[in-house]
Write an enzyme that holds these catalytic residues in place. Structure first.
Site, PDB file in Angstrom:
ATOM      1  N   SER A 100      43.810  43.220  33.963  1.00 18.39           N
ATOM      2  CA  SER A 100      43.237  44.272  34.802  1.00 18.39           C
ATOM      3  C   SER A 100      44.350  44.968  35.554  1.00 18.39           C
ATOM      4  O   SER A 100      45.424  44.382  35.798  1.00 18.39           O
ATOM      5  CB  SER A 100      42.247  43.656  35.795  1.00 18.39           C
ATOM      6  OG  SER A 100      41.889  44.578  36.803  1.00 18.39           O
ATOM      7  N   TYR A 107      39.466  37.431  42.323  1.00 20.47           N
ATOM      8  CA  TYR A 107      39.524  38.120  41.029  1.00 20.47           C
ATOM      9  C   TYR A 107      40.949  38.576  40.718  1.00 20.47           C
ATOM     10  O   TYR A 107      41.478  38.329  39.620  1.00 20.47           O
ATOM     11  CB  TYR A 107      38.575  39.314  41.058  1.00 20.47           C
ATOM     12  CG  TYR A 107      38.670  40.227  39.860  1.00 20.47           C
ATOM     13  CD1 TYR A 107      38.103  39.872  38.648  1.00 20.47           C
ATOM     14  CD2 TYR A 107      39.347  41.444  39.954  1.00 20.47           C
ATOM     15  CE1 TYR A 107      38.194  40.708  37.534  1.00 20.47           C
ATOM     16  CE2 TYR A 107      39.447  42.292  38.854  1.00 20.47           C
ATOM     17  CZ  TYR A 107      38.869  41.912  37.642  1.00 20.47           C
ATOM     18  OH  TYR A 107      38.971  42.739  36.555  1.00 20.47           O
TER      19      TYR A 107
END
Length: 704
Positions: free
Chosen positions: A581, A594
């Site tokens: 990501s 995350y």
């Protein structure tokens, strides 16, 4: 009949399936299609892609003239599925004068046939078109029934045929199809006008009739009589000497194969860019591979010219006893066996080359069929469809070789005869009709998180480029839906779904095991399974922290570790792609769990690139950002939490993300899949340890 003999003895009289109601009122061409589909639908009568049928008809041509037309099967089509467009029409009066020629080479024959076509856009006519033209009957069928091939492939063949058919059958000693064979059959029928069929040694059967039903019925009758003759003459001797090696139970066989098939696939990949394996654990395959005489009889050669292109002249037989030897020993013998087979095949190619075949490069030298005593048969192919064709054709070989051996000993084509078929220009033409292979043809890809979003888009893209895809996801229904879509789009066995929890060591091991048992090994891993939570650090629960690390760090570690084990056993390199990501590079507010877990997976990829490099295993990372469409993550609370973090409404979040990119674009799953496909394939063959952002240009995420 019982035991191995009962399992292997597959010669049975065929069922007559002609239906007057279905055939009634059909045009000549449509009835030919109906008859062909009946014959092709019974693989004991007609091999996949083999055999040919015809019908003659009086038609009016484009200029209003009456012409006699021969409708004949087009080259490379399959009788089981052929439709009207698969039958080219040729002017019969152009063909019949060729009967008086003394000789005609293949190239001249093909050109002549093409010039005799009634339409310019027809498929190329069958190699055996002149056989159909020279037989005066209106309807002609040429098939390759197991019973006929077995009856004509043993030292007692002439006597057995005489006893079964007398003057009804014309015998033709083996001759390669084409002009000479067609002309010779016509001569023999003139000499024996009472004949009702032609038996082609080690090849097949020709029948005919005034009607399509009569021609079809003659095929069924002749094959049934041959089957009964085989049953009587071979009684008590079927089964290739009985069982020599005990057959493994299903679970034990799967465990053995899961540990040893990557060694086989890796050895085969030395000669080709990509291939897949197909396991055949049917009772017939196990009985044949485990029988006392399989190692001897199977090496005599292929039973029929139709088999050669897909099975080669003979299989590889592995000397192995699963009751006394383990998977490591089997893997060693598979590697050695493939190497020895490849040396034989190269010598076979070199010593049989002639002026006709010299222009064709050697095929990959590894075997197409491998016999594993106690286990079954493994077949190989450039894709799943070809591996299955090899499997299906070798089933026909099992039946024929057992029956012929029981009749006095199986006899095959000689090596030179086999080579002349395998590298025959007219057979090579059929292979050339196959569509071009994609850049990932024959590759096996495992994708986690494949049921939605980036994983689903990647599965579609890799499959479209030729890969065979194992779709792993906790959402099994979604994975199954994607797999079914890919099979419809790309062909049988091109995708399989597997339910997997990537946080479970056992579940991940089973995912990789399924990939090996389905296709023989792995070339590509796309680790895309994901989730996300968003909260200030003071409100981040330990459960949420551990969940992010379980899926995004532990899950990537487990899938990479199990894939590494297979890739190292194959010894042919591979590609692992982590989907991380933008947050792996950029600190994200209210997303510590995350973002740090994604950063852990990114650094894991770089560590694995170091380990994998000496083995040709490349590990790269793709960093997407704000891929909302189709994502299961964005259908959770994550979307609302991120909107709250940025102070915008949920419906404005996509606009917000687009606005912060330098390119001013939205990022979609297909955009990320393009980057994944690049890292998965050969175009990035010299890249490892890299990061590729697919985020529209987020300045803070520029790698540095």
């Amino acid at each position: 009949m019982s035991g191995v003999a009962g399992v292997l003895h597959g010669i049975r009289p065929p069922e007559r399936r002609w239906d007057d109601a279905a055939a009634g009122g059909l045009s000549t061409l449509d009835e030919l299609v109906y008859r062909s589909n009946l014959l092709g639908g019974d693989r004991s009568l007609a091999n996949i892609g083999g055999g040919n049928t015809s019908a003659k008809q009086l038609l009016e041509d484009h200029a209003g003239r009456e012409v006699r037309v021969l409708w004949v099967k087009g080259s490379g089509t399959d009788l089981a599925t052929i439709g009207p467009s698969g039958f080219p029409g040729l002017r019969l009066d152009d063909l019949l004068p060729l009967r008086e020629r003394a000789q005609m080479n293949d190239a001249a024959m093909v050109e002549y046939l093409l010039r005799s076509a009634i339409r310019p856009d027809q498929p190329r006519p069958s190699i055996e078109t002149l056989l159909h033209a020279f037989i005066p009957a209106t309807h002609v069928d040429h098939t390759h029934p197991d019973a006929i091939i077995a009856l004509t492939s043993n030292p007692n063949a002439r006597r057995l045929v005489e006893e079964a058919f007398g003057d009804e059958a014309v015998w033709l000693a083996y001759q390669r199809p084409g002009f000479d064979m067609s002309r010779r059959i016509a001569q023999l029928l003139e000499e024996q006008p009472s004949a009702t069929c032609v038996l082609l040694e080690k090849h097949g059967l020709v029948t005919w009739g005034a009607t399509g039903e009569e021609s079809y019925g003659s095929t069924i009758e002749i094959v049934s009589r041959a089957a009964r003759a085989i049953d009587e003459a071979g009684r008590g001797r079927f089964g290739l000497g009985g069982q020599a090696v005990a057959e493994l139970a299903e679970g034990a066989a799967d465990t053995l194969l899961a540990q040893s098939l990557p060694a086989l696939r890796g050895a085969l990949l030395v000669d080709t860019d990509g291939l897949v394996l197909e396991l055949d654990r049917t009772a017939e395959a196990r009985a044949f591979a485990s029988s006392r005489r399989a190692a001897e009889v199977s090496q005599i050669g292929a039973p029929c010219p139709d088999h050669l292109i897909n099975t080669k002249h003979k299989p590889l037989v592995i000397a192995f006893d699963p009751e006394r030897e383990d998977a490591a020993e089997l893997a060693r013998r598979l590697r050695e066996g493939v190497g020895e087979y490849a040396r034989w095949y190269r010598e076979y190619y070199d010593r049989n080359l002639d002026d006709e075949t010299r222009r064709f490069p050697i095929d990959p030298a590894g075997p197409r069929v491998v016999l594993l005593p106690g286990v079954g048969i493994v077949t190989t192919g450039g894709d799943a469809g070809r591996a299955r064709v090899s499997r299906d054709l070798y089933h026909r070989a099992i039946v024929v070789e057992d029956a012929a051996d029981a009749l006095g000993g199986f006899r095959s084509l000689s090596e030179s005869e086999a080579f002349a078929i395998e590298y025959w220009p007219l057979e090579r033409y059929k292979l050339a009709q196959a569509p071009p292979r994609g850049e990932l043809a024959g590759r096996v890809a495992v994708i986690t998180g494949g049921a939605s979003g980036i994983g689903r888009a990647s599965a579609r893209m890799l499959a479209a480029r030729g890969a065979h895809v194992v779709i792993g996801d906790l959402n099994f229904d979604g994975a199954q839906e994607v797999a079914e879509e890919l099979v419809v789009a790309n062909g049988p066995r091109r995708a399989v779904p597997v339910r997997v929890d990537v946080t479970s060591e056992d579940a991940v091991a089973e995912l990789v095991r399924r990939a090996v048992l389905e296709y023989g090994g792995i070339d590509i891993l796309v680790a895309s399974a994901g989730l996300a939570t968003s909260a200030p650090i003071t409100e981040t629960s330990l459960a949420d922290w551990e969940l992010n690390y379980a899926v995004l760090a532990r899950g990537y570690f487990l899938t990479a570790r199990e894939t590494f084990r297979v890739l190292l056993e194959q010894g042919r390199g591979g590609s692992i792609v982590f989907v991380a990501s933008k947050n792996a590079l950029v600190a994200g507010g209210n997303a510590a769990a995350y973002s740090s877990a994604k950063a852990a997976s990114l650094h894991l990829a770089r560590c694995l690139a170091e380990e994998g490099g000496p083995h040709g295993i490349r590990v790269n990372t793709v960093n997407p950002d704000a891929v909302i469409q189709g994502s299961s993550i964005w259908s959770s609370d994550w979307k609302a939490e991120r909107a709250s973090t940025y102070g915008v409404e949920e419906e404005e979040l996509q606009t917000f993300y687009r606005g912060r990119t330098k390119l001013g674009v939205n990022v979609y799953p297909e955009d990320v899949a393009e980057a994944i496909a690049f890292f998965a394939g050969p175009r990035s063959g010299k890249s490892t340890g890299n990061i590729l952002n697919v985020d529209g240009g987020v300045t803070a995420a520029y790698p540095r």
